[in-house]
Each structure stands twice: as C-alpha cells, then as structure tokens.
Enzyme design. Structure first.
Site, mmCIF file in Angstrom:
data_model
loop_
_atom_site.group_PDB
_atom_site.id
_atom_site.type_symbol
_atom_site.label_atom_id
_atom_site.label_comp_id
_atom_site.label_asym_id
_atom_site.label_seq_id
_atom_site.Cartn_x
_atom_site.Cartn_y
_atom_site.Cartn_z
ATOM 1 N N ARG A 143 60.298 49.887 9.726
ATOM 2 C CA ARG A 143 58.801 49.835 10.209
ATOM 3 C C ARG A 143 59.884 51.341 11.432
ATOM 4 O O ARG A 143 59.070 52.451 11.854
ATOM 5 C CB ARG A 143 58.859 49.092 11.308
ATOM 6 N N LYS B 265 69.894 34.770 3.392
ATOM 7 C CA LYS B 265 69.709 33.167 3.976
ATOM 8 C C LYS B 265 69.072 32.844 5.330
ATOM 9 O O LYS B 265 68.955 34.578 5.820
ATOM 10 C CB LYS B 265 70.888 32.756 4.542
ATOM 11 N N ASP C 56 73.864 33.297 -1.800
ATOM 12 C CA ASP C 56 74.676 32.761 -0.946
ATOM 13 C C ASP C 56 75.995 33.502 -0.963
ATOM 14 O O ASP C 56 76.735 33.476 -2.101
ATOM 15 C CB ASP C 56 75.039 30.982 -0.857
ATOM 16 N N HIS C 57 76.659 34.010 0.455
ATOM 17 C CA HIS C 57 77.626 35.037 0.565
ATOM 18 C C HIS C 57 79.391 34.727 -0.220
ATOM 19 O O HIS C 57 80.070 35.539 -0.402
ATOM 20 C CB HIS C 57 77.960 35.908 1.448
ATOM 21 N N LYS D 26 82.002 35.186 -2.928
ATOM 22 C CA LYS D 26 83.991 35.307 -2.687
ATOM 23 C C LYS D 26 84.864 35.141 -3.843
ATOM 24 O O LYS D 26 84.897 33.554 -4.513
ATOM 25 C CB LYS D 26 84.998 34.411 -1.521
ATOM 26 N N GLU E 165 85.753 29.016 11.636
ATOM 27 C CA GLU E 165 85.688 30.465 13.079
ATOM 28 C C GLU E 165 86.201 30.362 14.099
ATOM 29 O O GLU E 165 86.148 29.750 14.472
ATOM 30 C CB GLU E 165 84.527 30.663 12.576
ATOM 31 N N ASP F 239 73.764 26.910 9.683
ATOM 32 C CA ASP F 239 73.802 27.996 9.285
ATOM 33 C C ASP F 239 75.111 27.960 7.740
ATOM 34 O O ASP F 239 75.078 28.889 7.197
ATOM 35 C CB ASP F 239 74.347 28.137 10.153
ATOM 36 N N HIS G 193 76.354 27.174 2.549
ATOM 37 C CA HIS G 193 78.015 27.574 2.198
ATOM 38 C C HIS G 193 79.061 26.177 1.636
ATOM 39 O O HIS G 193 80.029 26.233 0.951
ATOM 40 C CB HIS G 193 78.425 28.209 3.193
ATOM 41 N N LYS H 156 82.429 26.879 15.525
ATOM 42 C CA LYS H 156 82.200 28.118 15.939
ATOM 43 C C LYS H 156 83.733 27.728 16.524
ATOM 44 O O LYS H 156 83.280 27.490 17.311
ATOM 45 C CB LYS H 156 80.906 28.491 16.545
HETATM 46 P P1 NDP Z 1 68.224 42.676 12.502
HETATM 47 O O1 NDP Z 1 67.392 41.523 13.262
HETATM 48 O O2 NDP Z 1 68.916 43.061 12.240
HETATM 49 O O3 NDP Z 1 67.177 43.550 11.208
HETATM 50 C C1 NDP Z 1 66.181 43.159 10.632
HETATM 51 C C2 NDP Z 1 65.289 44.377 9.977
HETATM 52 O O4 NDP Z 1 64.353 43.344 9.188
HETATM 53 C C3 NDP Z 1 65.457 45.691 11.200
HETATM 54 O O5 NDP Z 1 65.650 46.294 9.769
HETATM 55 C C4 NDP Z 1 63.826 45.538 11.138
HETATM 56 O O6 NDP Z 1 63.598 46.840 11.161
HETATM 57 C C5 NDP Z 1 63.015 44.926 10.078
HETATM 58 N N1 NDP Z 1 62.252 44.500 10.241
HETATM 59 C C6 NDP Z 1 61.516 43.214 10.849
HETATM 60 N N2 NDP Z 1 60.047 43.138 10.737
HETATM 61 C C7 NDP Z 1 59.204 44.120 9.859
HETATM 62 C C8 NDP Z 1 58.145 44.446 9.733
HETATM 63 N N3 NDP Z 1 57.374 43.677 10.398
HETATM 64 N N4 NDP Z 1 58.298 45.306 8.750
HETATM 65 C C9 NDP Z 1 59.104 46.209 7.717
HETATM 66 N N5 NDP Z 1 60.246 45.897 8.547
HETATM 67 C C10 NDP Z 1 60.944 45.300 9.441
HETATM 68 O O7 NDP Z 1 68.463 41.607 11.346
HETATM 69 P P2 NDP Z 1 69.686 41.024 10.160
HETATM 70 O O8 NDP Z 1 70.115 42.703 9.750
HETATM 71 O O9 NDP Z 1 70.874 40.673 11.046
HETATM 72 O O10 NDP Z 1 69.322 39.877 9.457
HETATM 73 C C11 NDP Z 1 68.279 40.061 8.310
HETATM 74 C C12 NDP Z 1 68.485 39.101 7.685
HETATM 75 O O11 NDP Z 1 69.108 39.185 7.086
HETATM 76 C C13 NDP Z 1 68.189 37.515 8.700
HETATM 77 O O12 NDP Z 1 67.259 36.445 7.268
HETATM 78 C C14 NDP Z 1 69.545 37.526 8.355
HETATM 79 O O13 NDP Z 1 69.444 35.883 8.712
HETATM 80 C C15 NDP Z 1 70.415 37.344 7.127
HETATM 81 N N6 NDP Z 1 71.497 37.284 7.573
HETATM 82 C C16 NDP Z 1 72.564 38.206 8.453
HETATM 83 C C17 NDP Z 1 73.306 38.114 8.589
HETATM 84 C C18 NDP Z 1 74.509 38.671 9.502
HETATM 85 O O14 NDP Z 1 75.221 38.910 9.343
HETATM 86 N N7 NDP Z 1 73.649 39.712 10.066
HETATM 87 C C19 NDP Z 1 74.590 36.865 7.896
HETATM 88 C C20 NDP Z 1 73.347 36.702 6.724
HETATM 89 C C21 NDP Z 1 72.194 36.670 6.583
HETATM 90 P P3 NDP Z 1 62.495 47.663 12.428
HETATM 91 O O15 NDP Z 1 62.197 46.743 13.776
HETATM 92 O O16 NDP Z 1 62.689 48.871 12.349
HETATM 93 O O17 NDP Z 1 61.124 47.200 11.501
HETATM 94 C C1 BG6 Z 2 76.577 33.849 7.790
HETATM 95 C C2 BG6 Z 2 76.452 32.478 8.920
HETATM 96 O O1 BG6 Z 2 75.977 33.282 6.490
HETATM 97 O O2 BG6 Z 2 78.403 32.983 7.496
HETATM 98 C C3 BG6 Z 2 77.811 33.054 10.545
HETATM 99 O O3 BG6 Z 2 75.075 33.057 9.092
HETATM 100 C C4 BG6 Z 2 78.955 32.996 9.580
HETATM 101 O O4 BG6 Z 2 76.897 32.322 11.073
HETATM 102 C C5 BG6 Z 2 79.451 33.472 8.895
HETATM 103 O O5 BG6 Z 2 79.672 33.570 10.550
HETATM 104 C C6 BG6 Z 2 80.584 33.585 8.247
HETATM 105 O O6 BG6 Z 2 80.691 34.053 6.748
HETATM 106 P P1 BG6 Z 2 82.163 34.650 6.185
HETATM 107 O O7 BG6 Z 2 82.474 35.301 5.063
HETATM 108 O O8 BG6 Z 2 83.025 35.048 7.936
HETATM 109 O O9 BG6 Z 2 83.008 33.526 6.256
#
Ligand code: NDP
Ligand code: BG6
Length: 509
Positions: free
Chosen positions: A47, A154, A183-184, A188, A222, A241, A246, A346
C-alpha cells in the site's frame, strides 16, 4: 543446469521486513551469480506509495542486507536496480488487481518477460486468500499464454481447520502445481545434505531403523529472543512457529523411506507417509510428553536480557511458549518403538540446529568395565547450522596395556570445502520456483497432515490451562523438566556448542 524462462517476480508485501531482509538480497545474489534469465523484472506491491526510483533506493541502494554483500559494487547495484519496479496496491480492493494487471502487461511489453509470473505472498497471512482470489479474478492465474506460480509464506494456517480452509481457498483459484508453500529450512544446503547422506551412502541405510537406532533427537535452538516480532509471536508460539513446519520437515527427511526417484512427487509422497504415521497424542500424552516453557529475564554473557513478557508487543501476562520439547513415536515398520525427541527454543545459550542419531549399544560389552561405558552409544550428529557438517562418535582403544576404550569424534565440516559457494535458503528456493521445481516446497496434503499431529496439542493446552508453562532464565537450555522426557540410565539431550565437535551444558559457546 536447468533452463530458466524469462519471467517476473511480483512481491506482495514489498515494503515489509521479509522483502528487505531476505527476498531482495536473495534475488540480488541470483543476479550476481548469473542465474536470472535474460529478461527479468521484480515488481514490488504494497500500500505504501513509492515511485520506482524511491523503491529502488529503499530496497537496493539503502538496503543494509544487500550493501554488505561482497558483490555489491556500485555498477552491480545500479544494473540490478534497473530490474526493480513498484506498484502501490491495497490488496483488499478489488479494483487494485486490474490496475496491477495493466502494469504487468505494460512491463511485459517493455521487458519481454513472456507472461510468466511468480506471485510471492509476503503480506500478513490474513491476506493470502484475498490476494489469490484477486489474482484469479483478473486472470493472473491463467497459464495459457505463459505460466503463473504462487509462493505462500509461512504461517500456513493457525491450526488444522484454518490450514484446510487456506488450502481449499487457494485451490479454488490456483491448481496444486502452481502453489509453492515455502519452508525456508528445506532450502538450507545442510538439510538437503541429509537426504544425500542417507541415500547416497551404503553404510548408513542398512542401520537406519529400529534394529540399530535407539532414539533420534532434533534440536533447533536460537540465541535471539523474539526481536521485533513480538506481536506476531505472541499469537503464535514456538509450536506453531517452529515445530509444525521446520522441525517436522526435518523429522520427515530423517524418517522417510527411500523414494523411488529423486523427483518432487516421489520425495513428497514419502514425506507425507511419515506425517501420516505420527502417533496422535491424547490429552494425557500431551501433559506427559510435551513440555512448554517461556524465557524470563536474566543476565546473559554479562548483559541484562528482558524476559519474554517484557518484550515489545507482548502481553504482560502472556502464556505463549517460547520453548517446546516433545517425545513422540512414528508408527510404521521402520520406526516402531523408536522415540523421537525434538525441541526448540528462543534465548537458548547458543544458536544451533542439529539432528542426532543415537545408535543402540553393543549387545555384548566385551570391553566395558563399568556400567557407564556399557551404555556408550555410537552417535551421528548432522549439524544444520552453524559450523555445518557431520560428526560420528565411536569407540577407540586407548593406547597402552589392556583394552580400555574412549569415545572419539570423526567429523567433516562444510567450511573445509573451500571455494564452494553455499547459497542462502531463500536464494535456492526462489531459483527452484523460477525453474518450476517444487521438491523443496511443502505440498498441501502434508501441510495438513503435519497440522493433524499438532492440533491435539493446541487443543489440550487450550482445554487445560493448568498444563504448566515452565519459566526458564534467558540464556539457558530451557526447563529442566524436558530432561525427564528422555528415560534411560545416563541418557540425556545432547547439549551442543557452536563448535560441532563440542558438547556439554557448560561448554564454551
Ligand atoms: P511486515 O509487517 O514487515 O510486512 C507486511 C507487508 O504487507 C508490508 O509490505 C505491508 O505494506 C504489506 N501489506 C499489509 N497490508 C496490505 C494490504 N492490504 N495491501 C497490500 N499490502 C499490504 O511483515 P514481514 O515482512 O515480517 O512478514 C511478511 C510475511 O512473511 C508474514 O506472513 C510473515 O509471517 C512471513 N514471514 C516473515 C519472516 C520474517 O523474518 N520477517 C520469516 C518467515 C515468514 P504496506 O503497509 O505498505 O501495505
Ligand atoms: C522463522 C521463525 O520461520 O524461522 C523465526 O518465524 C525463527 O521465529 C526463524 O527465528 C529461524 O530461522 P533460522 O534460519 O535462523 O534458523
């Protein structure tokens, strides 16, 4: 090398943490490694309002996770940035998808991406269904004139029912072959090596069963706490989580039967059978065999560390678990009676993920003079991270008179392979999807089967609030009660150190 079609990667959640930290850096690595096709584009969607140029500044030129890469010379960054575009979209608005389609059509003419798209869902999970439907309604799921693939981040569901609903909704807009559930851990390199260790060597597979294996341990510890993700984590917890995805994926790779071929369907069929053979927990099993804990404040390596309840966006009375240890069985021919112990937490003393295979001791103790030695077992440690490698513990004669024995280590470490580039998990997985290879992605049926195993635990915890959440000081190995899961004289978890060959509660970290 497999052929990579011209294509575009459309990232939903483009302004978010995952995109900046993992996705853009991975695509940049693929670019530097020469893995991108001739015609390629990345289109960020969220957005927030950015021009293409502003978005390039944010995710390329000012991205710390990309700038620290050795290959990130100004020329490389500039050339890469030219592949990156941005479209502001509120994915909840139906009209947004036709605007997106228009932009993609226009880019396709400009960049010749052959109408091939990967749509990467990196938004809050509540939007996954909406986005899949929006894409389908505007014809972006269509594969007549190119292909269309969907990567789903995820968490895949919150429990069994929501995972089933998510699968059903995605499948009403895309077919299974188009859906890549990421599933990252499966990306690995060392996790994939587990498959090779088992099936490329003739010495392990004959022993890989209940006749020779006493128990199997999987640890994913972790050192960090919940960092900035307290809000998400507090409604998730370690079971959802880490364990549901994983750790169970690691268990599946250790326990699966040899697949007929090394293709996606054969491997995923065998993994599914493992999930289907997990012995379901009853409510009383949960009380006895699943230990949950939560870290409390402490001093770790001289630094004062907050307890979980003091972390940002976490409820001050939260009972969310940051640690889980559990014992379970796989009811099939190969594993009947072999206990599996898995744990994750953690704020543990160090960051380490490993699989430990404990072989049964000798039937006749020719050289053991005391009962401790009689229990000595050969142990195979498959280290996923850090200090990636494999370690085998076995007995040797102590030089000199008599037949006194001592356990010694034989190890191989990945970093001994100089000049070999080990790709990041996301990098490998994105490339696989670009090439249409779903081997390292989770299939819908096995995701549901894994939830079927986890769901009774969630239900038992919900039904009986008296099941304890044990506190453990940050920087320790979790609640001591977890030690009681492993019955057997002189037997305990392996307490790994960051160095593969070391272990013990008090080892150097
Ligand atoms: P963030 O909260 O940092 O980012 C969410 C994103 O979604 C932003 O770019 C936001 O942008 C966008 N967004 C939210 N609502 C809308 C909407 N209505 N329309 C369009 N875009 C929207 O989350 P993360 O990046 O941390 O995580 C994203 C996904 O990845 C989640 O499902 C999380 O569980 C998963 N994930 C994240 C990990 C991580 O390390 N961060 C690890 C593993 C999985 P804006 O507000 O500009 O719209
Ligand atoms: C993510 C979890 O999927 O894996 C985190 O949401 C976690 O909570 C992470 O820290 C761990 O990944 P890695 O690759 O650092 O072992």
């Amino acid at each position: 090398m497999k052929k990579t079609d011209n294509q575009a990667l459309v990232i939903f959640g483009a302004s978010g943490d995952l995109t900046e930290r993992k996705l853009i850096p991975s695509v940049f690595n693929l670019f530097c490694g020469g893995f991108l096709p001739e015609n390629y584009a990345v289109v960020g969607v969220s957005r927030s309002v950015y021009t293409d140029e502003e978005y390039r500044q944010k995710v390329v030129f000012e991205n710390e996770h990309l700038k620290n890469k050795k290959a990130a010379t100004p020329e490389k960054l500039k050339a890469f940035a030219e592949l990156v575009f941005y479209q502001s979209v509120n994915t909840k608005e139906i009209s947004a998808y036709s605007a997106l389609k228009e932009r993609l059509d226009q880019l396709d003419k400009q960049k010749s991406c052959a109408n091939n798209y990967i749509f990467y869902l990196a938004t809050p999970p509540s939007l996954y269904q909406t986005i899949a439907k929006g894409l389908a309604d505007s014809g972006l799921n269509n594969q007549e004139n190119g292909w269309s693939r969907l990567i789903v981040e995820k968490p895949f569901g919150y429990d069994l029912d929501s995972a089933k609903k998510l699968n059903k909704d995605l499948l009403s807009n895309f077919v299974e072959e188009q859906i890549y559930r990421i599933d990252h851990y499966l990306g690995k390199e060392t996790v994939q090596n587990m498959f090779v260790t088992r099936f490329a060597n003739s010495i392990f597979e004959p022993l890989w069963n209940r006749n020779y294996i006493h128990r199997i341990e999987v640890t994913a510890a972790e050192h960090v706490g919940v960092e900035k993700r307290g809000g998400y984590y507090d409604s998730s917890g370690a079971l959802r989580d880490m364990i549901q995805n994983h750790l169970l994926q690691l268990v599946a790779l250790v326990a699966m039967e040899p697949p007929v071929k090394s293709d996606a369907e054969s491997i995923r069929n065998e993994k599914l059978k493992v999930f289907q053979s997990l012995r379901p927990y009853t409510e009383s099993d949960v009380k006895k065999n699943v230990i949950r804990g939560q870290y409390s404040n402490s001093t770790v390596r001289g630094e004062s560390v907050d307890g979980y309840r003091e972390e940002d966006d976490v409820n001050a009375e939260s009972k969310t678990e940051t640690y889980v240890a559990m014992k379970f069985f796989i009811d099939n021919w190969r594993w009947a009676g072999v206990p599996f112990y898995i744990r994750t937490g953690k704020r543990m003393p160090t960051r380490v993920t490993e699989v430990v295979i404990h072989f049964k001791p000798n039937h006749h103790h020719l050289f053991a003079h005391d009962s401790t030695l009689a229990n000595q077992q050969n142990v195979l440690v498959i280290r996923i991270q850090p200090n990636e490698g494999i370690l085998l513990k076995f007995d040797m004669k102590i030089p000199g008179a008599g037949f006194n024995t001592e356990q010694v280590n034989m190890d191989f470490k990945y970093d001994e392979l100089t000049n070999v580039y080990v790709p990041d998990a996301y990098e490998r997985l994105i490339l696989d999807c670009m090439q249409g290879d779903a081997t390292l992605y989770a299939r819908g049926d096995s995701t549901e089967a894994a939830w079927e195993f986890i769901d009774p635990i969630l239900k038992a915890w919900e039904a009986d609030q008296n099941i304890p959440v044990y506190g453990y000081p940050a920087g320790t190995w979790g609640p001591e009660n977890a030690d009681n899961l492993i019955e057997g004289k002189n037997m305990n978890w392996r307490y790994p150190c960051s160095n593969l060959a070391d272990d013990g509660i008090y080892c150097e970290l």
